[in-house]
Structures are given as structure tokens and as C-alpha cells.
Design an enzyme around this catalytic site. Structure first.
Site, PDB file in Angstrom:
ATOM      1  N   THR A  63     -17.830 -38.710 -16.928  1.00 25.67           N
ATOM      2  CA  THR A  63     -17.408 -37.491 -17.604  1.00 25.67           C
ATOM      3  C   THR A  63     -18.464 -37.061 -18.622  1.00 25.67           C
ATOM      4  O   THR A  63     -19.582 -37.605 -18.643  1.00 25.67           O
ATOM      5  CB  THR A  63     -15.983 -37.674 -18.205  1.00 25.67           C
ATOM      6  OG1 THR A  63     -15.543 -36.411 -18.692  1.00 25.67           O
ATOM      7  CG2 THR A  63     -15.952 -38.690 -19.338  1.00 25.67           C
ATOM      8  N   LYS A  67     -22.471 -36.091 -16.400  1.00 25.47           N
ATOM      9  CA  LYS A  67     -22.324 -35.764 -14.971  1.00 25.47           C
ATOM     10  C   LYS A  67     -23.650 -35.356 -14.313  1.00 25.47           C
ATOM     11  O   LYS A  67     -23.888 -35.689 -13.154  1.00 25.47           O
ATOM     12  CB  LYS A  67     -21.299 -34.641 -14.778  1.00 25.47           C
ATOM     13  CG  LYS A  67     -19.866 -35.063 -15.064  1.00 25.47           C
ATOM     14  CD  LYS A  67     -18.920 -33.944 -14.680  1.00 25.47           C
ATOM     15  CE  LYS A  67     -17.534 -34.158 -15.209  1.00 25.47           C
ATOM     16  NZ  LYS A  67     -16.596 -33.132 -14.747  1.00 25.47           N
ATOM     17  N   ASN A  88     -19.264 -36.798 -10.437  1.00 23.25           N
ATOM     18  CA  ASN A  88     -18.170 -37.282 -11.304  1.00 23.25           C
ATOM     19  C   ASN A  88     -17.516 -38.552 -10.763  1.00 23.25           C
ATOM     20  O   ASN A  88     -16.639 -39.110 -11.417  1.00 23.25           O
ATOM     21  CB  ASN A  88     -17.121 -36.188 -11.547  1.00 23.25           C
ATOM     22  CG  ASN A  88     -16.217 -35.954 -10.355  1.00 23.25           C
ATOM     23  OD1 ASN A  88     -16.521 -36.383  -9.245  1.00 23.25           O
ATOM     24  ND2 ASN A  88     -15.112 -35.277 -10.576  1.00 23.25           N
ATOM     25  N   ASP A 104     -14.301 -32.403  -8.049  1.00 22.74           N
ATOM     26  CA  ASP A 104     -13.631 -31.332  -8.802  1.00 22.74           C
ATOM     27  C   ASP A 104     -13.166 -30.171  -7.912  1.00 22.74           C
ATOM     28  O   ASP A 104     -12.061 -29.646  -8.090  1.00 22.74           O
ATOM     29  CB  ASP A 104     -14.545 -30.796  -9.911  1.00 22.74           C
ATOM     30  CG  ASP A 104     -14.669 -31.771 -11.073  1.00 22.74           C
ATOM     31  OD1 ASP A 104     -13.770 -32.614 -11.237  1.00 22.74           O
ATOM     32  OD2 ASP A 104     -15.672 -31.689 -11.799  1.00 22.74           O
ATOM     33  N   ALA A 129     -18.585 -19.648 -15.932  1.00 21.95           N
ATOM     34  CA  ALA A 129     -19.651 -20.001 -14.979  1.00 21.95           C
ATOM     35  C   ALA A 129     -20.257 -21.366 -15.299  1.00 21.95           C
ATOM     36  O   ALA A 129     -21.422 -21.611 -15.022  1.00 21.95           O
ATOM     37  CB  ALA A 129     -20.724 -18.911 -14.998  1.00 21.95           C
ATOM     38  N   GLY A 130     -19.465 -22.269 -15.873  1.00 18.12           N
ATOM     39  CA  GLY A 130     -19.930 -23.627 -16.166  1.00 18.12           C
ATOM     40  C   GLY A 130     -19.696 -24.535 -14.967  1.00 18.12           C
ATOM     41  O   GLY A 130     -19.512 -24.070 -13.829  1.00 18.12           O
ATOM     42  N   ALA A 132     -17.114 -26.375 -14.201  1.00 16.87           N
ATOM     43  CA  ALA A 132     -15.783 -26.224 -13.597  1.00 16.87           C
ATOM     44  C   ALA A 132     -15.752 -24.997 -12.684  1.00 16.87           C
ATOM     45  O   ALA A 132     -15.185 -25.038 -11.582  1.00 16.87           O
ATOM     46  CB  ALA A 132     -14.722 -26.110 -14.682  1.00 16.87           C
ATOM     47  N   ILE A 217      -7.371 -23.571 -15.666  1.00 11.85           N
ATOM     48  CA  ILE A 217      -7.690 -24.993 -15.533  1.00 11.85           C
ATOM     49  C   ILE A 217      -7.544 -25.730 -16.866  1.00 11.85           C
ATOM     50  O   ILE A 217      -7.622 -26.944 -16.923  1.00 11.85           O
ATOM     51  CB  ILE A 217      -9.051 -25.260 -14.869  1.00 11.85           C
ATOM     52  CG1 ILE A 217     -10.195 -24.933 -15.798  1.00 11.85           C
ATOM     53  CG2 ILE A 217      -9.204 -24.519 -13.563  1.00 11.85           C
ATOM     54  CD1 ILE A 217     -11.444 -25.678 -15.376  1.00 11.85           C
ATOM     55  N   GLY A 240      -3.300 -26.311 -15.317  1.00 10.61           N
ATOM     56  CA  GLY A 240      -4.532 -27.079 -15.129  1.00 10.61           C
ATOM     57  C   GLY A 240      -4.349 -28.573 -14.904  1.00 10.61           C
ATOM     58  O   GLY A 240      -5.305 -29.259 -14.538  1.00 10.61           O
TER      59      GLY A 240
HETATM   60  P1  ATR Z   1     -17.453 -26.906 -17.921  1.00  9.86           P
HETATM   61  O1  ATR Z   1     -18.562 -27.673 -17.316  1.00  9.86           O
HETATM   62  O2  ATR Z   1     -16.249 -27.718 -18.291  1.00  9.86           O
HETATM   63  O3  ATR Z   1     -17.081 -25.704 -17.116  1.00  9.86           O
HETATM   64  P2  ATR Z   1     -19.153 -25.488 -19.773  1.00  9.86           P
HETATM   65  O4  ATR Z   1     -20.290 -25.570 -18.851  1.00  9.86           O
HETATM   66  O5  ATR Z   1     -19.371 -25.796 -21.212  1.00  9.86           O
HETATM   67  O6  ATR Z   1     -17.982 -26.451 -19.359  1.00  9.86           O
HETATM   68  O7  ATR Z   1     -18.485 -24.047 -19.604  1.00  9.86           O
HETATM   69  C1  ATR Z   1     -17.591 -23.518 -20.508  1.00  9.86           C
HETATM   70  C2  ATR Z   1     -17.270 -22.090 -20.107  1.00  9.86           C
HETATM   71  O8  ATR Z   1     -16.493 -21.498 -21.180  1.00  9.86           O
HETATM   72  C3  ATR Z   1     -18.495 -21.212 -19.922  1.00  9.86           C
HETATM   73  O9  ATR Z   1     -18.225 -20.247 -18.931  1.00  9.86           O
HETATM   74  C4  ATR Z   1     -18.626 -20.576 -21.300  1.00  9.86           C
HETATM   75  O10 ATR Z   1     -19.324 -19.365 -21.332  1.00  9.86           O
HETATM   76  P3  ATR Z   1     -20.930 -19.370 -21.626  1.00  9.86           P
HETATM   77  O11 ATR Z   1     -21.567 -19.730 -20.338  1.00  9.86           O
HETATM   78  O12 ATR Z   1     -21.202 -17.989 -22.079  1.00  9.86           O
HETATM   79  O13 ATR Z   1     -21.131 -20.395 -22.706  1.00  9.86           O
HETATM   80  C5  ATR Z   1     -17.182 -20.312 -21.619  1.00  9.86           C
HETATM   81  N1  ATR Z   1     -16.969 -20.105 -23.060  1.00  9.86           N
HETATM   82  C6  ATR Z   1     -17.008 -21.030 -24.040  1.00  9.86           C
HETATM   83  N2  ATR Z   1     -16.756 -20.451 -25.236  1.00  9.86           N
HETATM   84  C7  ATR Z   1     -16.573 -19.122 -24.998  1.00  9.86           C
HETATM   85  C8  ATR Z   1     -16.281 -17.988 -25.812  1.00  9.86           C
HETATM   86  N3  ATR Z   1     -16.112 -18.102 -27.128  1.00  9.86           N
HETATM   87  N4  ATR Z   1     -16.158 -16.770 -25.208  1.00  9.86           N
HETATM   88  C9  ATR Z   1     -16.318 -16.647 -23.870  1.00  9.86           C
HETATM   89  N5  ATR Z   1     -16.590 -17.689 -23.041  1.00  9.86           N
HETATM   90  C10 ATR Z   1     -16.710 -18.906 -23.591  1.00  9.86           C
END
Ligand code: ATR
Length: 273
Positions: A63, A67, A88, A104, A129-130, A132, A217, A240
Site C-alpha cells: 500500500t 505501489k 498491490n 484494484d 485521475a490518480g 484509483a 470509492i 466504496g
Molecule cells: P489514488 O492513487 O488513491 O487515486 P492520488 O493519486 O493521490 O490517489 O489521487 C487523488 C485524486 O484526488 C486525484 O485525482 C486528485 O487530483 P489531482 O490530480 O489534481 O491532485 C484528487 N484531489 C485531491 N485533492 C483534491 C482537491 N482538493 N480538489 C480536486 N481534486 C482533488
């Protein structure tokens, strides 16, 4: 039967629900084994992976924040994890080789099937777009989605998913996300917005068809403001927790050789922890 040992590796890792999930299934399946927590100093991550065989581990889940590093530390990586760029689930083979995959996307789809049997998704919108989001998009395309719109605060990350997954992906500006709600079958929030201690997700659902399914999620809280609003206007919703439980199913199969079931008792036990 041989005693089997697995764990989740992270830093920090004490918050992980994986031990509770796997321990529930070890009891359910009467398996002689254990599943623990391995909190590893980031400097020692690769070294720890290499030492798993000597410590008699059959496998580990990986985790945050490891990853991507796990992906590079494997002897063999399953195709799905290559697309994800992240591992993962690691199986320690009898000869010590490290075999990695990513469960995932499987977890997302299996949960969707469990909650909405027979439902076909053609058009979907993904918020975020992270990592997940990448798993969700992968799962949706595998299941035959013909168009997936991705909207993310940082547009470059959405564009990167377009690069990976190709022409079925459309990138929509974060400020215009409401325009990506018309004529879709599924809306998924993969951002952290709506999670405990995070800002709320501001989105007007008025253009969303009432037949569309809404998935969040986030599982803390279980019913996010997005799901509450979707329910209020008549959309079917999926929380989720299921994705988390179903992504663990494949790992359990690989580590312990039995197929566990996701039951309401397991959900209740995890929610009360
Ligand atoms: P994971 O791997 O769990 O998906 P991550 O890569 O940190 O985690 O992704 C978090 C997601 O939440 C991203 O889409 C992030 O947007 P950014 O790519 O712009 O960072 C989104 N996110 C986090 N905080 C945010 C906020 N305050 N407003 C809009 N989107 C947010």
C-alpha cells in the site's frame, strides 16, 4: 497443511484494513495461517521485499507509498500491473521469485457486478485521475465500456490516462465536469473529495440520468454527500467498501489458495473497526 504467512506493507500502515479482512477469511476458511502488518522504513523497502522468502512469507499486499516502487522491484509483473504502473499484490514463489499484480480494477468491477448484477456499462464518467482512477478506467474498458470521460483538477493527469488507454477516453475540464454527466450509465468518484478530513465534492447532478449508477470509492464515511444526493434524486448507488473487499479476494486466493466470500458479516465487522 503448510502454515502460510502474509502481510500488508506500507508506511504508515497501522490504518490498513487488510489484516482484518484477511483474518476474517482465514477463520471463515479454517486456514492455518496469519496476515499481519509490516511497517517498513521507506529506505528499506526493496531490501524487505527481497527478504520475504527467508521470513517464510507466501505473499504481501503493498500500500501507500510503495505501489510504484513494488512494480519496479518484481521479477515478473502481470500485464494488468504493467498498465497500472503499480503493484498491490506480491506473491513470493517457492524459488523466491517475486511475482506482482494489481487487483484494484478487478475489485472495482467485481463489486459492481455484485451490487448491480447484469448491468452493462457503455458510457461512464470518472472524477479523478490518480491510481484509483486508472484501475477503475482499466476495469470499465475491460468490461466493454465504449466511452469513458475523465475529469480531474490537474488536467495533465487526465491526459496521461488518455495516452495510456487511447481513443475511448475523453478528457473534460474539471470546471466543466457537470457537462460530462449527460447520457452516462455510471458516475464514479475516485478523488479524495468527500472523504473524512478532506474538502467536499462540489458537483451538481441535475444533468445526470436517474438510471445512472453512482459509485464513490471513498468508504470513510460510507455514505458520502455524493451518494446521499444521488440516492435522494433516485440514482442507484454503490459505496466504496465493496471495492476494497473485492480487491482483497484475489490476493487471498493467491496467498492462501481458497476463494473467500464477501458477506454482510464481513462488511459489518470492517465497518465496526
Ligand atoms: P489514488 O492513487 O488513491 O487515486 P492520488 O493519486 O493521490 O490517489 O489521487 C487523488 C485524486 O484526488 C486525484 O485525482 C486528485 O487530483 P489531482 O490530480 O489534481 O491532485 C484528487 N484531489 C485531491 N485533492 C483534491 C482537491 N482538493 N480538489 C480536486 N481534486 C482533488
Amino acid at each position: 497443511m503448510v502454515y502460510k504467512k502474509a502481510a500488508v506493507i506500507g508506511y504508515p500502515v497501522s490504518h490498513s484494513l487488510s489484516p482484518k479482512i484477511h483474518q476474517f477469511w482465514l477463520r471463515q476458511n479454517n486456514i492455518d495461517g496469519e496476515y499481519g502488518l509490516l511497517e517498513i522504513n521507506p529506505e528499506r523497502f526493496e531490501e524487505t521485499l527481497k527478504g520475504l522468502k527467508a521470513q517464510h512469507y507466501v505473499g504481501v499486499n503493498v500500500t501507500v507509498p510503495f505501489k510504484e516502487r513494488a512494480f519496479h522491484a518484481m521479477d515478473h509483473v502481470e500485464e494488468v500491473a504493467k498498465i497500472m504502473g503499480a503493484v498491490n499484490t506480491v506473491v513470493v514463489k517457492p524459488d523466491g521469485m517475486l511475482w506482482g499484480t494489481n487487483t484494484d480494477g478487478f475489485g472495482f468491477i467485481r463489486n459492481l457486478h455484485a451490487e448491480m448484477p447484469g448491468k452493462k456499462i457503455k458510457r461512464a464518467t470518472v472524477l479523478g485521475a490518480g491510481g484509483a482512477a486508472r484501475a477503475v478506467v482499466y476495469g470499465l474498458l475491460q468490461e466493454g465500456a465504449t466511452e469513458v470521460m475523465i475529469t480531474n483538477r490537474t488536467k495533465d493527469r487526465a491526459e496521461a490516462l488518455h495516452e495510456i488507454f487511447g481513443s475511448k477516453i475523453t478528457v473534460v475540464e474539471w470546471d466543466k465536469k457537470e457537462q460530462a454527466l449527460e447520457h452516462i450509465d455510471l458516475l464514479v468518484n475516485t478523488t479524495v473529495l468527500g472523504m473524512e478530513k478532506q474538502p467536499s465534492l462540489e458537483i451538481d447532478l441535475k444533468h445526470l440520468p436517474t438510471e445512472a449508477i453512482v459509485v464513490d470509492i471513498v468508504y470513510k464515511p460510507l455514505i458520502t454527500p455524493l451518494l446521499r444526493e444521488a440516492k435522494r434524486r433516485g440514482n442507484k448507488t454503490v459505496d466504496g467498501l465493496g471495492m476494497l473487499l473485492y480487491q482483497a479476494v484475489r490476493g487471498f486466493e493467491l496467498f492462501f489458495g481458497a476463494t473467500p466470500t464477501v458477506t454482510s458479516q464481513l462488511r459489518a465487522e470492517i465497518l465496526s473497526s
